[in-house]
Scaffold this active site. Structure first.
Site, PDB file in Angstrom:
ATOM      1  N   TYR A  29     -11.574 -10.158  10.575  1.00 42.25           N
ATOM      2  CA  TYR A  29     -11.748 -10.758   9.258  1.00 42.25           C
ATOM      3  C   TYR A  29     -12.178 -12.225   9.355  1.00 42.25           C
ATOM      4  CZ  TYR A  29      -9.753  -6.582   7.163  1.00 42.25           C
ATOM      5  OH  TYR A  29      -9.547  -5.284   6.760  1.00 42.25           O
ATOM      6  N   GLU A  55     -16.129   4.169   7.992  1.00 47.22           N
ATOM      7  CA  GLU A  55     -16.781   5.283   8.678  1.00 47.22           C
ATOM      8  C   GLU A  55     -16.565   6.606   7.971  1.00 47.22           C
ATOM      9  OE1 GLU A  55     -16.131   3.519  13.234  1.00 47.22           O
ATOM     10  OE2 GLU A  55     -15.157   5.395  12.614  1.00 47.22           O
ATOM     11  N   HIS A  62      -1.669   0.633   5.676  1.00 54.12           N
ATOM     12  CA  HIS A  62      -2.374   1.606   6.520  1.00 54.12           C
ATOM     13  C   HIS A  62      -1.545   2.876   6.730  1.00 54.12           C
ATOM     14  CE1 HIS A  62      -5.334  -1.504   8.485  1.00 54.12           C
ATOM     15  NE2 HIS A  62      -5.198  -1.682   7.169  1.00 54.12           N
ATOM     16  N   GLN A  83       0.800  -1.213   0.000  1.00 56.15           N
ATOM     17  CA  GLN A  83       0.000   0.000   0.000  1.00 56.15           C
ATOM     18  C   GLN A  83       0.839   1.272   0.000  1.00 56.15           C
ATOM     19  OE1 GLN A  83      -2.779  -0.253   3.305  1.00 56.15           O
ATOM     20  NE2 GLN A  83      -3.536  -2.251   2.663  1.00 56.15           N
TER      21      GLN A  83
END
Length: 358
Positions: free
Chosen positions: A254, A233, A140, A78
């Site tokens: 998960y 969110e 992240h 990422q």
């Protein structure tokens, strides 16, 4: 002339005011996992690619040139070259701000830096801030940046896949940071007088915020963040606010078990959430005039559910959600309103596209 008038009236009957059906055009292809874009005053777009390239792209023709002078990035999983934003006084200063995953002691971290755009080069590029501590992780990073009306810079940082960091005020990860435009700390940040907290932190308890935008009427900061299995969110950060992760979440592990309750005293609840997850990325309020029926609506990209989420609002409440572009099956990474009033969208693929809705 009479035939054109009849056709126009027919279209108005089929598509009444507020139910605009925009035309979707492909402005550019061949982008390598693009992550973010912003528009220059002349209408060109600056586009980041996760691999580390920064492009100057003409949306009218699709032509692009590589901008040099960018930082070295850690382009794994990422990570890589991430968000981009112009200084509010770009015309005077020419500052372009970038965030990226960069190597540092014992791992990597979300970095913030800036350089002055001079033709096809960033001059005097400097690192302004590093979200510490460095972590041995490739996920992240968060990494959206936005300036508010006062010129303060907000920067989101994910929990780096180590969830407890989000509740640690001695750790930048899992937070929204508030900085001056030179990377220094505003004197009125909520934790500047606490020895047990890092002064750059504005709010905490965030998992992986990959969308940020300033509300065009109120000037408030809105963000969205990835949940685990469910519980993506939309949040409205407030100074010193604890947004709960991982103590409270609508998502689950998960592999199935509950992580925490949906709400908890002392934490700020989201104004909206998605369960199951859509994997949100990119966020923009529509402020253009090309699609009048969308004025003030919020748009969020979906990576997992491969659509554009169109949210109609009543103040801070989401009144209606419509899934758009579902037929294209594209991972949507970033959204911006162009100077021409169109809505521009980056798709996250090895052959990524820049789409234009107008």
């Amino acid at each position: 002339m009479r035939r054109r008038l009849i056709i126009t009236l027919a279209l108005l009957l089929v598509a009444p005011m507020g139910q605009a059906q925009p035309v979707v055009e492909t402005a550019a292809t061949g982008l390598n996992h693009p992550w973010a874009l912003t528009f220059l005053p002349d209408g060109d777009a600056l586009v980041t690619e996760r691999s580390g390239r920064l492009l100057r792209l003409d949306p009218a023709t699709g032509e692009r040139r590589v901008i040099t002078g960018t930082p070295e990035v850690d382009a794994r999983n990422q990570g890589g070259l991430l968000d981009i934003e112009l200084h509010p006084d770009f015309v005077d200063h020419r500052w372009v701000y970038l965030t990226w995953a960069g190597a540092c002691e014992r791992g990597n971290a979300t970095h913030l830096g800036r350089g002055r755009l001079n033709e096809d080069r960033l001059l005097d590029f400097e690192t302004l801030f590093i979200a510490t501590p460095c972590v041995q992780s490739t996920k992240h990073f968060g990494s959206r940046i936005v300036f508010d009306r006062d010129g303060d810079l907000f920067m989101t940082v994910g929990d780096r896949g180590e969830r407890d960091r989000a509740q640690d005020l001695g750790d930048h990860n899992g937070s929204v940071l508030r900085l001056n435009d030179d990377g220094s700390i505003p004197a009125d940040n909520p934790f500047v007088d606490r020895d047990d907290a890092l002064p750059a932190i504005y709010s905490y308890g965030h998992r992986n915020p990959q969308g940020a935008a300033i509300h065009p009427q109120t000037g408030a900061l809105w963000i969205h963040e990835h949940g685990p299995r469910g519980g993506d969110e939309i949040n409205l950060p407030v100074a010193g606010g604890n947004f709960g992760w991982p103590e409270t979440t609508y998502g689950r592990e998960y592999w199935g078990p509950e992580i925490g309750p949906d709400s908890m005293p002392g934490t700020v609840a989201p104004i909206y959430h998605w369960t199951p997850s859509i994997a949100p990325s990119g966020m923009a309020f529509y402020t253009g005039d090309a699609i009048p029926g969308w004025q003030g609506d919020l748009f969020v990209g979906a990576l997992a559910k491969v659509h554009l989420a169109h949210l109609e609002l009543d103040g801070p409440r989401v009144e209606k959600e419509t899934q758009r572009l579902t037929e294209r099956s594209r991972r949507i990474r970033a959204i911006e309103v162009g100077p021409d009033g169109a809505l521009y969208i980056l798709t996250d693929h090895a052959n990524g596209e820049l789409l234009r809705l107008q």
